[in-house]
Structure formats: structure tokens, C-alpha cells
Design an enzyme around this catalytic site. Structure first.
Site, PDB file in Angstrom:
ATOM      1  N   PHE A  80       0.796  -1.215   0.000  1.00 34.79           N
ATOM      2  CA  PHE A  80       0.000   0.000   0.000  1.00 34.79           C
ATOM      3  C   PHE A  80       0.835   1.275   0.000  1.00 34.79           C
ATOM      4  CE2 PHE A  80      -3.248  -3.066   1.095  1.00 34.79           C
ATOM      5  CZ  PHE A  80      -4.243  -2.676   0.218  1.00 34.79           C
ATOM      6  N   GLU A  81       2.022   1.237   0.536  1.00 32.26           N
ATOM      7  CA  GLU A  81       2.876   2.419   0.488  1.00 32.26           C
ATOM      8  C   GLU A  81       3.553   2.534  -0.869  1.00 32.26           C
ATOM      9  OE1 GLU A  81       3.143   4.854   2.597  1.00 32.26           O
ATOM     10  OE2 GLU A  81       2.160   3.988   4.345  1.00 32.26           O
TER      11      GLU A  81
END
Length: 149
Positions: A14-15
């Protein structure tokens, strides 16, 4: 307890990883896997670059500072999946937001389903709902509930 490889994979997914500094959705200079703190004492800034090895090092060392507020504030006996989801949440939102959250209050009261649903409320950056945060919070919630095991 420390974050598992599944928890680290969640953060990485997700980052994302950028070896060149960029401004996030609210204008904060960011590098690596969502890293906003100084790198070797140098604030993240326009034009800054790092190696993949440095990005991996920042994540593996840096995630420890987000494990600590989970360990320090949660009184409920956590599963590994719950811990991983909470560390991912804290990595993204910061220790102060986690420590003052309704999610934490409900969890410590033993209301795990209500606490899980609280993940979904943290879907905005700069006052705007972001699709990426909707996805991330849904995944963190599912991991917290053990659905992604």
C-alpha cells in the site's frame, strides 16, 4: 511481538516504494516505503534519492517505532494478524492518531468487531476520501479479523 512478513508485505503493497522523493497527497515529502522522517539526518526533500537497500533498511528499522505505540497502548491480547494490521495502520497514520483513536478505545474494551469497523473511518487525506486509503483500510480490517490469513 513484532510485525510479521505478512504485515511488512501489507505496508509495502500500500505504500509502494519510490527511490526518488515525492510529495504525498497532502504535500509531505516522502521517500522509500512512505518514509517521511529524515534519512541519515537529512530531511526528505525535492531531488533526494535513495537506493533500494536504503528503502528496505528504513522500512525494517523504522517499523519498530510504529510497533512500540501498539505494544504500549493496547491492553487486549492480540493475535499476530491483529498486531500486523494495527502496525500498518499506525505506520500510515502516526502514533498520536492511533493512541487517541476510537479504534484503540474499542479494542481495549474488548469490542473487537466495533474496533475492526473503525479502520474504515480513516479513509481521508487532506479532508478528501482517497481510493487507496479505502482499499488499505478494508485490507487492514480484513487482516485484523483474520480473513487474509
Amino acid at each position: 511481538m513484532q510485525i510479521s512478513n505478512k504485515g511488512l508485505d501489507l505496508i509495502k503493497e500500500f505504500e509502494g516504494c519510490s527511490l526518488v522523493a515525492y510529495q504525498d497527497a497532502v504535500g509531505v515529502w516522502t521517500i522509500g516505503y512512505g518514509w517521511t522522517n529524515p534519512v541519515d539526518g537529512v530531511p526528505v526533500h525535492v531531488g533526494m534519492t535513495i537506493t533500494q537497500a536504503k528503502a528496505d533498511e528504513l522500512l525494517s528499522e523504522g517499523v519498530k517505532q510504529y510497533e512500540k505505540p501498539v505494544k504500549d497502548n493496547v491492553t487486549y491480547a492480540l493475535t499476530q494478524y491483529q498486531f500486523d494490521a494495527l502496525v500498518s495502520f499506525t505506520y500510515n497514520l502516526g502514533a498520536t492518531n492511533f493512541a487517541s483513536s476510537t479504534l484503540l478505545k474499542k479494542l481495549n474494551a474488548g469490542e473487537t468487531q466495533v474496533a475492526a469497523d473503525e479502520f474504515l473511518r480513516w479513509n481521508k487525506a487532506g479532508g478528501k476520501v482517497l481510493f487507496g486509503l479505502l482499499r488499505r483500510r478494508a485490507y487492514e480490517r480484513d487482516m485484523f479479523l483474520g480473513y487474509t490469513a
